[in-house]
Scaffold this active site. Structure first.
Site, PDB file in Angstrom:
ATOM      1  CE1 TYR A  83      -0.687   2.493  -2.758  1.00  0.00           C
ATOM      2  CE2 TYR A  83       1.396   3.137  -3.639  1.00  0.00           C
ATOM      3  CZ  TYR A  83       0.015   3.073  -3.839  1.00  0.00           C
ATOM      4  OH  TYR A  83      -0.414   3.422  -4.957  1.00  0.00           O
ATOM      5  CB  SER A 142       6.804   6.689   6.706  1.00  0.00           C
ATOM      6  OG  SER A 142       7.161   5.336   6.652  1.00  0.00           O
ATOM      7  N   GLY A 143       3.982   5.099   7.521  1.00  0.00           N
ATOM      8  CA  GLY A 143       3.317   4.196   8.347  1.00  0.00           C
ATOM      9  C   GLY A 143       4.128   3.209   9.241  1.00  0.00           C
ATOM     10  CG  ASN A 164       6.604   0.149   0.723  1.00  0.00           C
ATOM     11  OD1 ASN A 164       7.103  -0.161  -0.472  1.00  0.00           O
ATOM     12  ND2 ASN A 164       5.488   0.763   0.612  1.00  0.00           N
ATOM     13  CB  SER A 215       4.185   1.887   5.601  1.00  0.00           C
ATOM     14  OG  SER A 215       3.400   3.081   5.436  1.00  0.00           O
TER      15      SER A 215
END
Length: 368
Positions: A142, A282-283, A214, A244
């Site tokens: 993101y 967080s992905g 990120n 992420s």
């Protein structure tokens, strides 16, 4: 691809374990190519649909321009699923990656996915093997703090350009491609890469990673084992580990899909060295592939494959951890201060202050 001209972590004297390949990049794995489209325009107040724009697309091609002609064995792993990587159910089922790995921002996954199918159809020259369907692998992080993410500025042609511009050689890092608008551990983040060359006794294989970071909180940031985040000037405050990270692992070692899954599961150990605990927001999603066993995907005939014994995988596990640890720091060191929407500014990690902290803990090597 333009040569890497920005400083890297080792240039600052930051110590890392292991022996890197000649480029210390994912492109040290023979045949792997990386391409970018970087979109930077506008300034000031956010006007959705107009900008400011701070985003892009990254393409990782396992076999260069033969990206669709000879799929590679692959596997994926989700440490925390607050993110997206399309096409992974088929990677899991089939054991193959049938195209590039693309990375962009969260709200551009769809257009990039569709663009990869369109690109494949347009470049298909085999009438006997028509493109009836495709399930591209496209991942995201993101960038909405700096980028007009709801303006949908990423178009199909940007995905095309990332694929067409992909090349071997040095890999740009920092504010490039899908990593353009990213934040990492409170400072400017983005794209990073690293590689390791195994000793001859361990097979002499090469393993490399490319990641788009990120994630993270500054107070948790550790570099070379030092809690530098607590001693550096404050960056963007985050009360949680969110945002992420996507990691692509490539190797020329002859690994089958179940073994590549084991590699992907080692990625978190590298992130942990840098201070990540993989927070709820967080992905953290990873994919690994092997360029060995060319022709394995061919639709007809029994295949004779090579496979490294499981008992000989430890050096690759260690190389994965070391590459991930270094690639995150390479991304942060290369990234430059960026101002985006509504004059939001994210500062680059300060090199001199970072060196001073590492020196305080006797962890700084002589800078190159």
């Amino acid at each position: 691809m333009a040569a890497q001209s920005k400083p890297r972590a080792r240039d600052l004297g930051i110590p890392f374990d292991g022996t890197p390949g000649p480029l210390n990049a994912i492109t040290d794995v023979h045949g792997v190519e990386v391409g970018y489209t970087t979109l930077i325009s506008g300034s000031g107040k956010l006007k959705v649909g107009e900008g400011p724009v701070r985003t892009g697309v990254t393409a990782v091609l396992p076999r260069g321009k033969n990206v669709f002609g000879d799929p590679v064995f692959a596997a994926w792993y989700s440490l925390n699923g607050n993110g997206e990587m399309t096409g992974t159910t088929w990677v899991e089922e089939s054991g193959f990656l049938e195209g590039p790995v693309m990375i962009t921002n969260t709200h551009s996954v769809g257009v990039v996915r569709d663009a990869v199918i369109q690109y494949r159809v347009q470049h298909n020259n085999d009438a006997a093997n028509s493109v009836w369907w495709g399930l591209p692998v496209v991942a995201e992080t993101y960038d909405g703090y700096l980028n007009d993410i709801n303006g949908f500025h990423v178009k199909a042609e940007h995905a095309f350009h990332a694929i067409d511009s992909a090349a071997g050689g040095p890999v740009q890092e920092g504010n490039v491609g899908g990593g353009t608008g990213m934040i990492c551990n409170g400072f400017k983040g983005g794209t990073g890469t690293a590689s390791r060359k195994l000793e001859a006794k361990d097979g002499g294989y090469t393993l490399g990673v490319l990641l788009q970071c990120n994630y993270g909180q500054q107070e948790q940031l550790r570099i070379a084992g030092v809690p530098v985040g607590r001693e550096l000037p404050p960056g963007i405050p985050r009360t949680r580990d969110e945002g992420s990270i996507i990691v692509v692992v490539a190797t020329d070692a002859p690994l089958l899909p179940h073994q590549l899954k084991r590699l992907a599961r080692r990625v978190p150990l590298g992130l942990g060295r840098d201070g990540s605990y993989s927070g709820n927001g967080s992905g953290d999603i990873f994919i690994a592939f092997s360029t060995a066993n060319p022709g394995a995907w061919d639709r007809k005939g029994v295949k004779s494959l090579s496979m490294l014994p499981n008992d000989e995988m430890d050096p690759l596990f260690l190389a994965t951890v070391q590459c991930v640890e270094e690639a995150v720091i390479n991304a942060m060191v290369a990234a430059e201060t960026m101002t985006g929407i509504n004059n939001h500014t994210v500062n680059a990690i300060p090199h001199q202050e970072l060196q001073d902290v590492l020196r305080k803990y006797n962890r700084l090597l002589t800078a190159k």
